[in-house]
Structures are given as C-alpha cells and as structure tokens.
Design an enzyme around this catalytic site. Structure first.
Site, PDB file in Angstrom:
ATOM      1  CG  ASP A 144      39.343  31.314  35.878  1.00 33.22           C
ATOM      2  OD1 ASP A 144      38.481  31.324  36.786  1.00 33.22           O
ATOM      3  OD2 ASP A 144      40.552  31.472  36.109  1.00 33.22           O
ATOM      4  CG  ASN A 148      40.038  42.544  41.563  1.00 33.24           C
ATOM      5  OD1 ASN A 148      39.129  42.514  40.736  1.00 33.24           O
ATOM      6  ND2 ASN A 148      40.956  41.604  41.648  1.00 33.24           N
ATOM      7  CG  HIS A 207      38.722  33.160  39.823  1.00 27.60           C
ATOM      8  ND1 HIS A 207      39.456  33.133  38.655  1.00 27.60           N
ATOM      9  CD2 HIS A 207      39.281  34.134  40.596  1.00 27.60           C
ATOM     10  CE1 HIS A 207      40.420  34.043  38.719  1.00 27.60           C
ATOM     11  NE2 HIS A 207      40.332  34.662  39.884  1.00 27.60           N
ATOM     12  CD  GLU A 214      42.274  37.875  46.331  1.00 29.21           C
ATOM     13  OE1 GLU A 214      43.042  37.401  47.188  1.00 29.21           O
ATOM     14  OE2 GLU A 214      42.217  37.435  45.165  1.00 29.21           O
ATOM     15  CD  GLU A 255      41.715  38.241  39.496  1.00 24.26           C
ATOM     16  OE1 GLU A 255      41.876  37.057  39.885  1.00 24.26           O
ATOM     17  OE2 GLU A 255      42.094  39.231  40.160  1.00 24.26           O
TER      18      GLU A 255
END
Length: 495
Positions: free
Chosen positions: A274, A207, A244, A165, A272
């Site tokens: 979701d 990432n 996400h 990030e 990651e």
C-alpha cells in the site's frame, strides 16, 4: 515439439482460473500462434507473465457484495488478513479454530485463486496464553502451533509466511528482542524445518517490513540470514517484502534488493503493498520493479478498497471507498500488460491420454508408460478449474520427463500438475519426487495423503522460469519411494 501438441494463446492463465474464451488454436504445423494479449483485470494481466496479483481478504467484508465483486474479479491470489494468525487459529492452547480461516480459503477456491497462509510464527497477535509462556515451553508451543495449523491446511496453500517480522528496525541489523527470540537464536530455523516436515507442498517464506532499501541495516541482516539458511539447506523458499510505503513510494534501490535476494536462490514477492495517497507513478514503479526480476512471483495489495485498509485515512489502495478504480489501478494494469510483450502461451497436456477439451494428446515426454481407469474422480478439491474427467482417468507413470518448449527464455512461467490416486488404497504406498528446471518442488509426494483419499483429483501449482532454451522441463523420479510417480495432466503458462 511433436506436431500433435496443441498450444493455445489465451487471455490469462487457465491454471489460475482465468481461461479466456478468445484463445487462438495453434497453426496446423503445431507451432504456437502468439498474439498481443491484454489482461482486463489485475490477475489476468499478471498471469500473462506467469505471476499473480493478490489482495488481503478479511471475513468482516465477505458479506459486502461490492467488496466481493471486486475481489473475485481482480485477484488470483488471496492472503487472509487476520484469520490465519496465531490468535485466530489457536485462541486457547491446543484448541484450534479454523472457521474464519476456512471462509477465506473457500472464497479463494470458489473464485479460482490460490492462497497465501499468513502467518505461523510471530511476536505479535499472540493469544494471551502464548504471551505468558517463555523458554522451552514457548518453543514447544510454537512447534505445536505450526504442526496443528499445517495439519489442517496441508496441501491447500501455495505459500506460507512461516516467520513474520523477526528483525529489529534501526542500525543494528539484528534480531528483534521478542519472546520467541529469547527461546534461542535457532527459533526461525526450527520454525521452517517444522513447517517443511508438516507440509512439503507450499513455498515457505520469511516476511518483513522496511527491508526494501538495499542499504538499510535491517535489509542486510535479513539477507545474511537467508544466505546462511540457503548454504545449510534450511527450507526457506521465498522472501516477502511488505512494501508499506509513504507517499514518495519505494526506495530507489528496491529492484536491486529484489534481484540480490533472488540471486540467493529464493523467490521474492511483494506481500502487503500500500502507498500513501496511491500515486499512479509510485504504484507503476513498484510493479515494474517486480516485473524486472524473473523470480519476483507476484504482488499482493493489503486490502481491496481504501475504506478497508488499515491506513484508511491515507487512501493507499487501488480502489476508492466506493469501489471505483483509481488512476493507480490503470497504471498497474498497464505495467502488467506491457510486461507480457508478445502475449501468453499455454500448453496443456493430457498425460497418457488423447486430446480432451483444451488438453492436447500426450506428447513432449520421454520415459514412462500409460494407464487408464474408468473410475469416477472427485474433482471438488482441485482448487483451480478442473480438467475434464477424462484427463483424470488417464496417466503417465514410471520415471519420466516432460519438456515443454516455446516459452521466452528467462521469463516467468506457471506450472500446474494434476494428480489422482485410483490404484492404491492407503497413504505411503506411492511416494515420489518432482523437479522443475533442475529444482525440486515436491519431495516424497504422496497423492493419497495429499488428496485425503483415493479417486480424488488434486492440483499443485508452481512458479518457475523458462530455461535458456525457452523450455520448462518437469522431471518425475521415484526417489526411493515404494511405487512409481504418476501424472494425469499438466498446464504450463508463460510468455
């Protein structure tokens, strides 16, 4: 391929710990019998196309049998949710703590899964002592942290999220104004070069979140960085897209984004995942986007059950709070199985030896010589289901190449190489390079150092793509090292 090579079509990938009991042996002419396979778990279904399907695992849940039952059954890749972040691994400066990180690693190893380290350099979840540093002191602390963590986990990780990030949201497409950024614009490059020097074995990844839309300024900023790094030889191997997503699912350009990054020569992964409300269609679309890009190596969901998610109220995962499979689970499983097409093919060869278990007698090689030992090889740290002892007691050595055929051109494949050092008694006495389909995967690899001693079996697993002839070509070269390369066994699984 010589007729003495035995090829099995199996449910899942042996190299990922998912060898099924229903494998079909090759016909008498040595050609593979290819059947339609159906993976019954997410990991097994993903393995059919040489990929993984993983989950973020947290130690607070490891005493919950319902949680561990699902996690051990379904996933062949594990990411530590918080246990390997900076505040967890170096709570006080120069005082490292790996207790919880090791618990996650041990859970993965015991269940035949590989592990993704997360994360080494990040502006968030820094311990207070690091937050109070700046300038050269912070830069030195970052380098020391990377070296300390990788020294502990050397040779045990498939991937590392080296930097997390580092880019800002918004229209600028520029770097985040963090304390790490203020140490100098080269901090990301320094982090990657430090990580590669500390451990040459894992794939090193950048990432980030909100980089899935190809048209977003943030996506373009990260793309330019990766493009620059690859042009200058910075050791960045992969890009992770956190994914996400809101209830609407992925942006329409997500597959384009994955393809464009992959075209730079890096692997891509969904790290990651979701999705709010966990629409079956939305999860299937994300899965298919990955499957349509050969260098998309796998998918990781950020948690196991809805009740374990950081977005609990949005019910964003594949299992509900009671551990029941949701419709999204079935949609993902079906997409993974559909991608397998004609099923899977696994080739296992006992380098330098005769047939043993599911490993065929040595073949499909050029160059090299053979050697055998009667020493007992410790296979406790192999990390995937270990071959028979006899596989580790034979070897091919010298400079040599294995050319394994019969895979689908352009489709993903997984290569697992098995090593042991029974001849030399110290690190530095044998180092060599390994390349797969033209790309270098191990440089100055030292079996003794990686294994932590002599007579210890280890495995290294890599994702690749079958070449235009449907082959996986594995080359072992000395590269100026003090002694010859050697190999005990190899397993390749692909479609």
């Amino acid at each position: 391929m010589p007729a003495n090579i035995m090829i099995r079509a199996v449910l899942g990938a042996f190299s990922l710990g998912l060898l099924g009991a229903c494998g079909l042996e090759a016909a008498d002419d040595g050609q593979a019998t290819v059947v339609q396979e159906v993976g019954t778990t997410l990991g097994a279904a993903a393995a059919q196309s040489g990929r993984y399907f993983g989950a973020a695992i947290g130690t607070p849940h490891l005493n919950d049998s319902a949680y561990t039952t699902i996690a051990s059954r379904e996933f062949n890749m594990v990411t530590a949710e918080n246990e390997m972040k900076i505040d967890a691994t170096e709570p006080n400066q120069n005082q490292f703590s790996f207790t919880n990180g090791d618990r996650v690693l041990n859970f993965a190893t015991q269940n035949g899964a590989r592990i993704r380290g997360h994360t080494l350099a990040w502006h968030s979840q820094q311990p207070v002592w690091m937050q109070n540093l700046s300038g050269s002191a912070l830069r030195s602390a970052m380098i020391n942290h990377i070296n300390g963590v990788l020294a502990h986990y050397r040779g045990k990780m498939a991937y590392w999220d080296v930097v997390n990030e580092a880019f800002a949201d918004g229209s600028s497409g520029g770097r985040r104004d963090s304390n790490l950024q203020r140490t100098g614009n080269d901090w990301i490059e320094v982090a990657f070069r430090t990580a590669r020097a500390a451990d040459p074995t894992p794939r090193l990844c950048y990432n980030d979140f909100n980089i899935e839309d190809w048209n977003a300024a943030k996506t373009q900023g990260v793309f330019r960085m990766v493009q620059d790094f690859k042009s200058r030889g910075v050791p960045l191997d992969c890009v992770g897209f956190q994914a996400h997503f809101a209830a609407g699912g992925m942006p329409g350009s997500f597959q384009t984004t994955l393809s464009n990054f992959a075209a730079l020569g890096v692997d891509v992964a969904i790290t990651e995942l979701d999705i709010a409300n966990a629409s079956a269609a939305a999860f299937a679309a994300v899965t298919t986007a990955c499957l349509n890009v050969p260098r998309c190596v796998g998918i990781t969901v950020w948690g196991v059950r809805d009740s374990d998610s950081w977005r609990t109220g949005e019910n964003p995962l594949l299992f509900d709070g009671s551990g029941n499979k949701k419709p999204a689970y079935t949609s993902v499983l079906n997409a993974l199985n559909a991608a397998a097409g004609g099923g899977t093919r696994t080739v296992s060869i006992n380098a330098g030896g005769s047939a043993s278990g599911s490993f065929a007698a040595d073949g499909s090689f050029s160059g090299g010589n053979t050697f055998s030992t009667t020493k007992t090889i410790d296979t406790s740290q192999v990390g995937v289901p270990a071959p028979p002892q006899s596989v580790f007691q034979t070897e091919r050595f010298g400079e040599f190449t294995y050319t394994l055929s019969g895979f689908t051109a352009g489709r993903a494949a997984t290569v697992t190489l098995f090593f042991e050092e029974s001849f030399w008694t110290a690190a530095g006495q044998r180092t060599f390079n390994v390349g797969i389909n033209g790309g270098t995967v191990l440089t100055a690899f030292d079996i003794f150092r990686a294994a932590g001693g002599a007579n210890r079996g280890i495995a290294r697993t890599f994702n690749t793509t079958a070449n235009a002839s449907g082959q996986v070509v594995i080359q072992f070269t000395r590269g100026g090292g003090p002694d010859n390369p050697k190999l005990s066994g190899v397993t390749v699984t692909g479609s």
